[in-house]
Scaffold this motif. Sequence first.
Motif, mmCIF file in Angstrom:
data_model
loop_
_atom_site.group_PDB
_atom_site.id
_atom_site.type_symbol
_atom_site.label_atom_id
_atom_site.label_comp_id
_atom_site.label_asym_id
_atom_site.label_seq_id
_atom_site.Cartn_x
_atom_site.Cartn_y
_atom_site.Cartn_z
ATOM 1 N N GLN A 19 0.858 -1.175 0.000
ATOM 2 C CA GLN A 19 0.000 0.000 0.000
ATOM 3 C C GLN A 19 0.895 1.227 0.000
ATOM 4 N N TRP A 104 -17.865 -7.035 2.995
ATOM 5 C CA TRP A 104 -17.487 -7.098 1.585
ATOM 6 C C TRP A 104 -18.499 -7.884 0.750
ATOM 7 N N SER A 124 -5.270 -0.628 -7.221
ATOM 8 C CA SER A 124 -6.471 0.179 -7.014
ATOM 9 C C SER A 124 -6.595 1.192 -8.146
ATOM 10 N N VAL A 128 -8.061 4.833 -2.127
ATOM 11 C CA VAL A 128 -9.224 4.200 -1.514
ATOM 12 C C VAL A 128 -9.185 4.352 0.001
ATOM 13 N N GLY A 129 -10.352 4.234 0.600
ATOM 14 C CA GLY A 129 -10.481 4.247 2.057
ATOM 15 C C GLY A 129 -10.272 5.622 2.661
#
Length: 145
Positions: A19, A104, A124, A128-129
């Motif tokens: 990430q 999910w 991605s 995101v998030g």
Amino acid sequence: MSALENLVIGAWTLVSFEQESQAGEIIYPLGDDAKGSIYYLPNGYVSVHIMDVNRSENVAELLYKDKQLKYNDLGYLAYSGRYHIDEENRIMTHHIEISLYPEWIRGQQVRLIKLDGEHLQLSSNGPVGPQKIQFRLLWKRALND
């Protein structure tokens, strides 16, 4: 079946799961030596399993904190369902039917696809998030030994 789908079908093993924060910091949510597999079947189904190889052997005591189930402490991610490939935009969507994470189920995971020889990168489609991270999963085609 599309040409891209023909290239994706099969078994893949995880090379890396990373990430990237907005500041450019790279982290490995399941460790830099995480193990995983993803299977794309010709009938349109996908199955994904990724784990932290250093996760605790005492999962039961990690599961509940303050009477709440803490899935992140498991060090494991798993789901399956159907997939669809938008070949023109090189986007794959996983339509989740079964998941370790109940929230999910009936959701979607959208991935940008890059294929390079025996490697498949799924990432991605933008941040995101709540922390606005971007993630990349690099897979290598599993070969019959």
